[in-house]
Design a protein around this motif. Structure first.
Motif, PDB file in Angstrom:
ATOM      1  N   VAL A 174      -6.033   1.852  -9.898  1.00 20.31           N
ATOM      2  CA  VAL A 174      -5.396   2.936 -10.654  1.00 20.31           C
ATOM      3  C   VAL A 174      -4.418   3.658  -9.727  1.00 20.31           C
ATOM      4  O   VAL A 174      -4.799   4.050  -8.624  1.00 20.31           O
ATOM      5  CB  VAL A 174      -6.451   3.935 -11.174  1.00 20.31           C
ATOM      6  N   ILE A 175      -3.179   3.815 -10.166  1.00 19.56           N
ATOM      7  CA  ILE A 175      -2.204   4.550  -9.348  1.00 19.56           C
ATOM      8  C   ILE A 175      -1.512   5.608 -10.204  1.00 19.56           C
ATOM      9  O   ILE A 175      -1.600   5.586 -11.438  1.00 19.56           O
ATOM     10  CB  ILE A 175      -1.152   3.617  -8.702  1.00 19.56           C
ATOM     11  N   CYS A 176      -0.791   6.486  -9.557  1.00 14.37           N
ATOM     12  CA  CYS A 176      -0.125   7.572 -10.267  1.00 14.37           C
ATOM     13  C   CYS A 176       1.186   7.078 -10.892  1.00 14.37           C
ATOM     14  O   CYS A 176       1.733   6.044 -10.501  1.00 14.37           O
ATOM     15  CB  CYS A 176       0.144   8.735  -9.316  1.00 14.37           C
ATOM     16  N   SER A 177       1.684   7.850 -11.848  1.00 15.59           N
ATOM     17  CA  SER A 177       2.921   7.466 -12.543  1.00 15.59           C
ATOM     18  C   SER A 177       4.120   7.477 -11.591  1.00 15.59           C
ATOM     19  O   SER A 177       5.073   6.732 -11.775  1.00 15.59           O
ATOM     20  CB  SER A 177       3.171   8.406 -13.725  1.00 15.59           C
ATOM     21  N   LYS A 178       4.054   8.321 -10.545  1.00 17.35           N
ATOM     22  CA  LYS A 178       5.183   8.390  -9.601  1.00 17.35           C
ATOM     23  C   LYS A 178       5.430   7.025  -8.974  1.00 17.35           C
ATOM     24  O   LYS A 178       6.557   6.558  -8.864  1.00 17.35           O
ATOM     25  CB  LYS A 178       4.879   9.383  -8.456  1.00 17.35           C
ATOM     26  N   VAL A 179       4.357   6.412  -8.524  1.00 17.60           N
ATOM     27  CA  VAL A 179       4.521   5.145  -7.806  1.00 17.60           C
ATOM     28  C   VAL A 179       4.582   3.972  -8.782  1.00 17.60           C
ATOM     29  O   VAL A 179       5.209   2.955  -8.487  1.00 17.60           O
ATOM     30  CB  VAL A 179       3.424   5.007  -6.731  1.00 17.60           C
TER      31      VAL A 179
ATOM     32  N   HIS B 194       0.854  -1.194   0.000  1.00 15.98           N
ATOM     33  CA  HIS B 194       0.000   0.000   0.000  1.00 15.98           C
ATOM     34  C   HIS B 194       0.875   1.223   0.000  1.00 15.98           C
ATOM     35  O   HIS B 194       1.969   1.207   0.547  1.00 15.98           O
ATOM     36  CB  HIS B 194      -0.908   0.019   1.232  1.00 15.98           C
ATOM     37  N   CYS B 195       0.391   2.286  -0.588  1.00 17.88           N
ATOM     38  CA  CYS B 195       1.204   3.493  -0.692  1.00 17.88           C
ATOM     39  C   CYS B 195       0.940   4.407   0.504  1.00 17.88           C
ATOM     40  O   CYS B 195      -0.173   4.923   0.656  1.00 17.88           O
ATOM     41  CB  CYS B 195       0.874   4.224  -1.983  1.00 17.88           C
ATOM     42  N   PRO B 196       1.956   4.645   1.338  1.00 17.88           N
ATOM     43  CA  PRO B 196       1.767   5.512   2.493  1.00 17.88           C
ATOM     44  C   PRO B 196       2.294   6.929   2.255  1.00 17.88           C
ATOM     45  O   PRO B 196       2.427   7.698   3.208  1.00 17.88           O
ATOM     46  CB  PRO B 196       2.631   4.815   3.554  1.00 17.88           C
TER      47      PRO B 196
ATOM     48  N   ASP C 177       2.807  10.896   1.109  1.00 13.81           N
ATOM     49  CA  ASP C 177       2.034  12.049   1.582  1.00 13.81           C
ATOM     50  C   ASP C 177       1.017  12.472   0.521  1.00 13.81           C
ATOM     51  O   ASP C 177       1.161  13.491  -0.151  1.00 13.81           O
ATOM     52  CB  ASP C 177       2.994  13.192   1.921  1.00 13.81           C
ATOM     53  N   CYS C 178      -0.012  11.672   0.413  1.00 14.09           N
ATOM     54  CA  CYS C 178      -1.044  11.821  -0.612  1.00 14.09           C
ATOM     55  C   CYS C 178      -2.320  11.284   0.027  1.00 14.09           C
ATOM     56  O   CYS C 178      -2.258  10.305   0.767  1.00 14.09           O
ATOM     57  CB  CYS C 178      -0.651  11.001  -1.837  1.00 14.09           C
ATOM     58  N   PRO C 179      -3.482  11.864  -0.226  1.00 15.38           N
ATOM     59  CA  PRO C 179      -4.668  11.447   0.510  1.00 15.38           C
ATOM     60  C   PRO C 179      -5.170  10.045   0.183  1.00 15.38           C
ATOM     61  O   PRO C 179      -5.876   9.450   0.982  1.00 15.38           O
ATOM     62  CB  PRO C 179      -5.723  12.481   0.107  1.00 15.38           C
ATOM     63  N   ASP C 180      -4.834   9.510  -0.988  1.00 16.18           N
ATOM     64  CA  ASP C 180      -5.637   8.412  -1.520  1.00 16.18           C
ATOM     65  C   ASP C 180      -5.327   7.034  -0.967  1.00 16.18           C
ATOM     66  O   ASP C 180      -6.181   6.168  -0.923  1.00 16.18           O
ATOM     67  CB  ASP C 180      -5.525   8.389  -3.045  1.00 16.18           C
ATOM     68  N   HIS C 181      -4.066   6.757  -0.655  1.00 17.94           N
ATOM     69  CA  HIS C 181      -3.756   5.490   0.007  1.00 17.94           C
ATOM     70  C   HIS C 181      -4.030   4.281  -0.881  1.00 17.94           C
ATOM     71  O   HIS C 181      -4.744   3.343  -0.502  1.00 17.94           O
ATOM     72  CB  HIS C 181      -4.586   5.402   1.295  1.00 17.94           C
ATOM     73  N   CYS C 182      -3.437   4.285  -2.054  1.00 21.51           N
ATOM     74  CA  CYS C 182      -3.700   3.219  -3.029  1.00 21.51           C
ATOM     75  C   CYS C 182      -3.206   1.866  -2.547  1.00 21.51           C
ATOM     76  O   CYS C 182      -2.152   1.762  -1.917  1.00 21.51           O
ATOM     77  CB  CYS C 182      -2.965   3.521  -4.338  1.00 21.51           C
TER      78      CYS C 182
ATOM     79  N   GLY D  18      -4.394  13.765  -4.908  1.00 19.35           N
ATOM     80  CA  GLY D  18      -5.643  13.024  -4.686  1.00 19.35           C
ATOM     81  C   GLY D  18      -6.359  12.747  -5.987  1.00 19.35           C
ATOM     82  O   GLY D  18      -7.547  13.042  -6.139  1.00 19.35           O
ATOM     83  N   MET D  19      -5.654  12.114  -6.929  1.00 17.15           N
ATOM     84  CA  MET D  19      -6.124  11.997  -8.316  1.00 17.15           C
ATOM     85  C   MET D  19      -7.409  11.184  -8.483  1.00 17.15           C
ATOM     86  O   MET D  19      -8.109  11.331  -9.475  1.00 17.15           O
ATOM     87  CB  MET D  19      -5.029  11.366  -9.172  1.00 17.15           C
ATOM     88  N   HIS D  20      -7.725  10.326  -7.494  1.00 22.73           N
ATOM     89  CA  HIS D  20      -8.891   9.467  -7.692  1.00 22.73           C
ATOM     90  C   HIS D  20     -10.205  10.217  -7.586  1.00 22.73           C
ATOM     91  O   HIS D  20     -11.261   9.678  -7.921  1.00 22.73           O
ATOM     92  CB  HIS D  20      -8.848   8.295  -6.718  1.00 22.73           C
ATOM     93  N   LEU D  21     -10.131  11.446  -7.126  1.00 28.88           N
ATOM     94  CA  LEU D  21     -11.355  12.252  -7.111  1.00 28.88           C
ATOM     95  C   LEU D  21     -11.768  12.650  -8.534  1.00 28.88           C
ATOM     96  O   LEU D  21     -12.947  12.888  -8.801  1.00 28.88           O
ATOM     97  CB  LEU D  21     -11.126  13.511  -6.250  1.00 28.88           C
TER      98      LEU D  21
ATOM     99  N   MET E 241       5.927  14.918  -8.561  1.00 30.91           N
ATOM    100  CA  MET E 241       6.598  14.807  -7.267  1.00 30.91           C
ATOM    101  C   MET E 241       5.564  14.861  -6.142  1.00 30.91           C
ATOM    102  O   MET E 241       4.452  15.324  -6.344  1.00 30.91           O
ATOM    103  CB  MET E 241       7.603  15.964  -7.080  1.00 30.91           C
ATOM    104  N   ILE E 242       5.955  14.374  -4.961  1.00 30.60           N
ATOM    105  CA  ILE E 242       5.128  14.584  -3.773  1.00 30.60           C
ATOM    106  C   ILE E 242       5.954  15.488  -2.871  1.00 30.60           C
ATOM    107  O   ILE E 242       6.908  15.048  -2.253  1.00 30.60           O
ATOM    108  CB  ILE E 242       4.791  13.269  -3.070  1.00 30.60           C
ATOM    109  N   THR E 243       5.589  16.772  -2.846  1.00 30.61           N
ATOM    110  CA  THR E 243       6.454  17.827  -2.327  1.00 30.61           C
ATOM    111  C   THR E 243       7.837  17.604  -2.943  1.00 30.61           C
ATOM    112  O   THR E 243       7.960  17.661  -4.155  1.00 30.61           O
ATOM    113  CB  THR E 243       6.448  17.868  -0.795  1.00 30.61           C
TER     114      THR E 243
END
Ligand code: SF4
Length: 713
Positions: free
Chosen positions: A65-70, A25-27, A29-34, A204-207, A610-612
């Motif tokens: 669905v996850i972001c390209s960063k991860v 799981h992705c912890p 600093d992003c709200p979604d927690h994929c 928070g891309m899943h919104l 980036m995340i910050t």
């Protein structure tokens, strides 16, 4: 497998290597927690390679669905810039960019760290030790646990981790008391969605697909954002607000509601207190006055109020933009209060979600195993630069720091007043330890660098913010090189400093169990979570909907009501204003800090890649300064021009992007968040221009109060 593969160990026959998939799981600093599936190539006795990271279906909101960063997280795990052994700065090497280090053993490095901690404690007092950490890890096992045990036993300075979410945290706690918000999955049923100060594409891309699904069913969308983002361009109403004036807009909408008698009297009567004082504060904000301050059209402000009045269900997603300024706490409180005044609660798809509205609160503190000494001074993370330079007004009567331990944080890149931070870190009488995954800008200022694990290499317990998911993720691979977990690193320092005590818990599973035990979860839920190492959906969908605020649960305030004018927040805002000689209080607006010399507002929103500052090693740059066409024209600037953006605190050298995608409103310029030295021509970012004063509530950083000028270079 039918082929052989090159590894650091040489050619390995297929028969010895295998591909495996593990859940994670992705912890970050992003709200979604994929929820994730990690594909690994494992070799007996050899290094494990991350082949692929994809989304999995365990989390019903992120749905694979996850972001390209991860997706490309393997690049960070195996980056050429990955730190794999402890390093000690060469005695001949100055601190800062280009500093040289030599490899050390963990024993030597930890001995040195422990010796220096005890020296500083003896010579200058425990408060001369300053832990500097932030949200680079974002889990309950990697921050606030073993580290906290060490800091408490040393009597180190406390750190107010206030770069983000302390304004909204103070406001939310005061009004709603950590109440869960409207479940993001229910946004699909809204007829009106107001996204206020968030760009979900990048945070928070899943919104985004949820909003699009609602729009496809006829929902209207309002976006409050100084930039013309993709979401703003797709909105029915885009309010390109001037940074730092969200309070004026929110109060004007309250005032329209109270003036026209549109307020939700039944809800206010049953579920709130403090409405009269909120109404009085809002009465000062006529539409025209708010329009002048926010630089919006009066008609658009009235349209927002009309939409909130005539559309149901309606929901507000309150983001992070409004809180990053002098008025941040009051702005967030006024936005939250709109959900009550406008009567948004009580229908599926209606209400409010904030990053503070969490289904589950994780408190690492319960497992620390060390008393917090009384009376320790607190240093604001936003003011670390001036603290390191010995400015008495931020030292709270304590000593100038002589030891900095930087972890889960890239202080050189992310803190306001960047020039003060860098100057402070350059001090030769400051001993600096940096625990990191890759060679960041901050690492170059270290005396000792300790290699850290990534979230794939350690266990973690974490919860999404705004979302309703909780995970106990197990590591999927052994640590790369000699990287160590925070628990192992801080445990080793505690031992070497002679601070271990009989009965100290050091195994992570019992510590995780202790943390989970303090949540509201049922025993069966906790046991299932820990046994499977999976995702827990704190709120299941039942009867076709997620549990709803004010229907299935009430505010976690003492009287279970929403307090629209908490007196303690009023006192705090008043006291903070007095520090600068201003008059203040809850919902009291502090004027725009622009001057004729520095007329442009500079904001630094999140960047998608980036995340910050995390992942800065994989962004080539150079980063542009986004400018409005009109602002560029009056300065004689054209697209691509090299410029200096500057104020009295410093300057950054960049090129301009004029107009186009994400164009900011006139009067606002944008330099994205978290940039490293490599991303600008002079190695400085928007933080070189960010003041280090604090917001009215919670003492949040005020990045969006930067006021600048731009000129050709
Ligand atoms: S950073 Fe956010 S969107 Fe990306 S994988 Fe992690 S939780 Fe998902």
């Amino acid at each position: 497998m039918t082929s052989t593969a090159n590894t650091q160990q040489g050619i390995v026959p297929d028969s010895l290597a295998r591909e495996v998939e593990r859940a994670s799981h992705c912890p970050l600093d992003c709200p979604d927690h994929c929820s994730l599936t990690v594909t690994l190539r494992e070799e007996p006795g050899g290094p494990t390679q991350v082949l692929k990271v994809t989304g999995s279906e365990h989390n019903p909101f992120t749905q694979g669905v996850i972001c390209s960063k991860v997706r490309s997280f393997g690049d960070r795990v195996h980056s050429a810039e990955r730190l794999t052994t402890p390093l000690i700065r060469k005695a001949s090497s100055p601190k800062g960019p280009g500093a040289e280090f030599e490899t050390a053993s963990w024993d030597d490095a930890l001995d040195l760290v422990a010796k220096q901690l005890l020296r500083v404690q003896r010579d200058h007092g425990g408060e001369a030790i300053l832990p500097v950490s932030y949200g680079g890890s974002n889990g309950a096992l990697t921050e606030g646990l073993m580290d906290e045990r060490l800091w408490r036993r040393l009597g180190a300075s406390r750190l107010s981790r206030d770069l983000c979410a302390t304004s909204s945290g103070a406001a939310f706690d005061g009004l709603l008391g950590k109440m869960p918000g409207t479940d993001l999955r229910d946004y699909e049923y809204a007829k009106l969605i107001v996204v206020w100060g968030q760009n979900p594409k990048d945070s928070g891309m899943h919104l985004v697909p949820t909003i699009k699904a609602a729009q496809a069913k006829g929902a209207k969308l309002v976006v409050v954002d100084p930039r013309s983002t993709g979401l703003a361009r797709s909105a029915d109403l885009h309010l390109a607000i001037h940074p730092g004036t969200d309070l004026c807009l929110a109060l004007a909408v309250h005032n329209i509601f109270f003036g026209k008698g549109w307020q939700a009297d039944a809800f206010l009567e049953k579920h709130t207190t403090g409405v009269a004082k909120l109404r009085d504060a809002a009465a000062l904000w006529t539409v025209d006055k708010a329009a002048a301050e926010t630089r919006l059209d009066s008609a658009d402000i009235e349209r927002l109020a009309e939409l909130l009045h005539e559309t149901s269900p309606a929901v507000i997603r309150a983001g992070w933009g409004p809180e990053r300024c002098r008025n941040g706490g009051s702005a967030m409180a006024a936005i939250y209060a709109l959900a009550a005044t406008c009567g948004l609660y009580g229908e599926k798809g209606g209400g409010l979600t904030s990053s503070q509205s969490r289904a589950v609160q994780l408190k690492s503190e319960v497992a620390v195993g060390a008393e917090l000494p009384a009376g320790l001074r607190t240093i604001s993370l936003s003011q670390v630069g001036r603290a390191l330079l010995g400015h008495a007004d931020v030292l709270d009567g304590g000593p100038t720091p002589h030891f900095v331990f930087n972890y889960n944080c890239n202080a050189a890149s992310t803190l306001p007043n960047q020039n003060a931070v860098l100057k402070g870190l350059r001090r030769e009488d400051l001993f600096t330890v940096v625990s990191e995954q890759v060679m960041t800008d901050t690492a170059y200022y270290a005396d000792v660098i300790l290699p850290a694990t990534t979230f794939l290499e350690h266990d973690e317990v974490s919860a999404g913010y705004g979302a309703t998911f909780l995970t106990h993720a197990r590591k999927v691979m052994e640590a790369v090189g000699e990287a160590r977990t925070n628990a192992a690193m801080f445990g080793g320092i505690i031992e070497r400093a002679g601070l271990a005590q009989p009965g100290d818990a050091t195994e992570l599973d019992p510590l995780a169990a202790a943390i989970l035990k303090e949540t509201d979860l049922a025993d069966s839920q906790r046991q299932a979570l820990t046994r499977t190492g999976g995702t827990l959906t704190a709120f299941e969908i039942e009867n076709g909907r997620a549990p709803m605020p004010f229907v299935d649960h009430l505010p976690r305030t003492p009287d279970q009501k929403m307090n629209l004018f908490p007196e303690d927040l009023d006192r705090e805002a008043h006291a903070r204003a007095q520090l600068t000689g201003a008059s203040g209080g809850l919902y009291v607006y502090q004027p725009d800090p622009a001057t004729t010399e520095y007329p442009l507002a500079l904001i630094s929103p999140a960047m998608g890649r980036m995340i910050t500052s995390t992942f800065g090693e994989s962004y080539a740059g150079p980063a542009p300064l986004f400018m409005n066409r009109r602002d560029a024209e009056v300065r004689g600037l054209a697209h691509g021009d090299e410029v200096r953006v500057f104020n009295d605190l410093g300057e950054a050298h960049v090129h301009v992007q004029v107009g186009g995608r994400d164009e900011p409103a006139a009067g606002t310029a944008v330099l994205l968040k978290g940039l490293w030295a490599r991303h600008t021509a002079n190695g400085l970012s928007s933080n070189a221009l960010s003041p280090d004063h604090l917001s009215d509530l919670g003492g949040n950083a005020c990045f969006n109060d930067a006021r600048v000028e731009v000129a050709p270079r």
